[in-house]
Enzyme design. Structure first.
Site, PDB file in Angstrom:
ATOM      1  N   THR A  35       0.819  -1.211   0.000  1.00  0.00           N
ATOM      2  CA  THR A  35       0.000   0.000   0.000  1.00  0.00           C
ATOM      3  C   THR A  35       0.853   1.261   0.000  1.00  0.00           C
ATOM      4  O   THR A  35       0.362   2.338  -0.335  1.00  0.00           O
ATOM      5  CB  THR A  35      -0.928   0.025   1.231  1.00  0.00           C
ATOM      6  OG1 THR A  35      -0.152  -0.240   2.412  1.00  0.00           O
ATOM      7  CG2 THR A  35      -2.020  -1.023   1.111  1.00  0.00           C
ATOM      8  N   ASP A  36       2.130   1.152   0.368  1.00  0.00           N
ATOM      9  CA  ASP A  36       2.940   2.369   0.534  1.00  0.00           C
ATOM     10  C   ASP A  36       3.123   3.120  -0.773  1.00  0.00           C
ATOM     11  O   ASP A  36       2.881   4.323  -0.852  1.00  0.00           O
ATOM     12  CB  ASP A  36       4.277   2.069   1.215  1.00  0.00           C
ATOM     13  CG  ASP A  36       5.155   1.068   0.491  1.00  0.00           C
ATOM     14  OD1 ASP A  36       4.638   0.329  -0.375  1.00  0.00           O
ATOM     15  OD2 ASP A  36       6.361   1.020   0.790  1.00  0.00           O
ATOM     16  N   SER A  67      31.806  -4.677   5.115  1.00  0.00           N
ATOM     17  CA  SER A  67      30.652  -5.303   5.758  1.00  0.00           C
ATOM     18  C   SER A  67      31.085  -6.592   6.439  1.00  0.00           C
ATOM     19  O   SER A  67      31.636  -7.489   5.793  1.00  0.00           O
ATOM     20  CB  SER A  67      29.556  -5.623   4.732  1.00  0.00           C
ATOM     21  OG  SER A  67      28.560  -6.453   5.302  1.00  0.00           O
ATOM     22  N   ALA A 123      15.227 -11.439   3.891  1.00  0.00           N
ATOM     23  CA  ALA A 123      14.116 -12.022   4.641  1.00  0.00           C
ATOM     24  C   ALA A 123      12.896 -11.120   4.682  1.00  0.00           C
ATOM     25  O   ALA A 123      11.880 -11.478   5.256  1.00  0.00           O
ATOM     26  CB  ALA A 123      14.563 -12.337   6.070  1.00  0.00           C
ATOM     27  N   SER A 126      13.877  -5.654   5.768  1.00  0.00           N
ATOM     28  CA  SER A 126      14.464  -4.382   5.334  1.00  0.00           C
ATOM     29  C   SER A 126      15.916  -4.204   5.747  1.00  0.00           C
ATOM     30  O   SER A 126      16.323  -3.148   6.224  1.00  0.00           O
ATOM     31  CB  SER A 126      13.626  -3.199   5.824  1.00  0.00           C
ATOM     32  OG  SER A 126      12.415  -3.151   5.129  1.00  0.00           O
ATOM     33  N   ASP A 172       9.612   1.520   4.430  1.00  0.00           N
ATOM     34  CA  ASP A 172      10.755   0.904   5.108  1.00  0.00           C
ATOM     35  C   ASP A 172      11.673   1.965   5.704  1.00  0.00           C
ATOM     36  O   ASP A 172      12.036   1.918   6.887  1.00  0.00           O
ATOM     37  CB  ASP A 172      11.541   0.028   4.135  1.00  0.00           C
ATOM     38  CG  ASP A 172      10.758  -1.168   3.654  1.00  0.00           C
ATOM     39  OD1 ASP A 172       9.637  -1.395   4.169  1.00  0.00           O
ATOM     40  OD2 ASP A 172      11.254  -1.869   2.754  1.00  0.00           O
TER      41      ASP A 172
END
Length: 386
Positions: A35-36, A67, A123, A126, A172
């Site tokens: 919906t965003d 990372s 997953a 975010s 997000d």
């Protein structure tokens, strides 16, 4: 994840000296899926799981990025001429944010940064937006850019859209930047009006169940679904003065759905219209402490995502429907972009262990895959922690 351990890794990679620490959470969306970008309502919360960043400025005029989740090898990049499709691919997320700061004329300098996350990758929690917002708060803090958190969220979304190439909505990044401990955020994605709803779960907890079936938005049908929603808007505009599906009430949709002549497009639109209303109703239920009603909205959301929007797939359906059958479960639904990733379930605390055992066994029998389970604690938004 231990912050001291991440600091030690930073020292090994970049040498001794003072360094700042930041944290950017992941997020789980309780209800309001896809919906965003349609200008509707979403209802996410930030998690205590997320991404740590240890960093310091340098006088080199270059970025040195590493990372801990992807081998901890240092990637060195000039601040001049930053372009997409950098190698390794994970660096596109922070680099896209750097590029957006540069477009604003912000005075950036050299930077060493180690990121380390305890969110499962791919997953649907975010992890990518967590890295984007992390980079935003790092640059804003260390270089004194003076941006507010809403602007950082919008900037991070632009990075995802323009640099990474995923045409995502604002949810997000907004939830990660603006999260508040023990609260969910009811967000109107059309105008960014929002309010915090206390998540008083009264002897219940949120259990995130990971299908361990990775999803990749850029390579999935995410952009295709967005295009289908835009097509529905164009058909409805023959009689409705709208720009986004989230503006359409269920009553308006029922009165004008005949304008959508393609059955598939009509089903996509129906999900968005009713999911937007369902999200507002679910937030009202939670604000009243009516967890039974909230759980019913969760179940209805999953059914719509499976049958109208068609983004769940066999793995997510197996997890959600197994969860819905368990004692002590108020509701369960997929969360995130779909096509793999996670479900979120509202479970009585006394039934959590039996939930994990029974749902795990049912899912393994259906798919041959062992799921992972996380108890979701609702955390704060991104910021400096040391």
């Amino acid at each position: 994840m231990q912050l001291d351990h991440v600091r030690s890794q930073f020292t090994e990679l970049f040498g001794k000296g003072e360094a700042a620490a930041f944290h950017s959470p992941g997020r789980v969306n309780l209800i309001g899926e896809h919906t965003d970008y349609n200008g509707g309502y979403v209802f996410p919360c930030a998690l205590t799981l997320g991404t740590y960043g240890i960093t310091r400025t340098t006088d080199t005029g270059r970025l040195r990025l590493a990372s801990a989740n992807f081998g901890a090898s240092v990637v060195e990049i000039s601040l001049d001429g930053i372009e997409p499709n950098a190698q390794p691919m994970w660096t596109n997320y922070p680099l896209g944010v750097v590029r957006e700061f540069q477009k604003l004329g912000q005075p950036l300098g050299g930077l060493d940064l180690l990121v380390a996350g305890d969110l499962p990758n791919s997953a649907g929690l975010s992890s990518s937006a967590s890295v984007e917002v992390l980079m935003g708060v790092v640059l804003n803090d260390l270089f004194g850019c003076g941006l507010g958190m809403v602007e950082i969220a919008k900037l991070a979304q632009r990075a995802e859209n323009l640099f990474v190439g995923v045409n995502c909505g604002i949810m997000d990044q907004f939830a990660i930047a603006m999260g508040r401990r023990d609260n969910a955020v009811l967000l109107n994605c059309k105008n960014l009006e929002y309010r915090y709803i206390p998540a008083a779960l009264d002897g219940h907890c949120l259990v995130i169940s990971n299908t361990n079936c990775p999803r990749g938005l850029a390579g999935s049908k995410y952009n295709e679904r967005r295009g289908q929603c835009e097509a529905a808007v164009e058909m409805l505009r023959e009689e409705l003065d709208i720009s986004l599906l989230g503006e359409v009430s269920p009553a308006e949709y029922e009165a004008h759905k005949h304008l959508i002549t393609d059955d598939l497009i009509r089903r996509r639109a129906e999900h968005i219209v009713y999911e937007t209303q369902r999200t507002k109703d679910a937030a009202d239920s939670l604000s009243r402490g009516d967890l039974a009603a909230f759980g019913k909205h969760m179940n209805a959301s999953h059914e719509s995502l499976a049958n109208l929007f068609e983004i769940t797939g066999s793995e997510l359906d197996a997890l959600a429907y197994a969860a819905q059958r368990q004692d002590g479960v108020r509701g369960s639904r997929m969360t995130g972009g779909g096509f793999g990733g996670c479900t979120v379930s509202l479970v009585e605390e006394a039934h959590v262990e039996s939930f994990k055992h029974n749902v795990g066994a049912s899912y393994r029998a259906a798919t041959g895959i062992t799921p992972d389970f996380y108890i979701a604690n609702i955390g704060s938004g991104a910021g400096r922690i040391g």
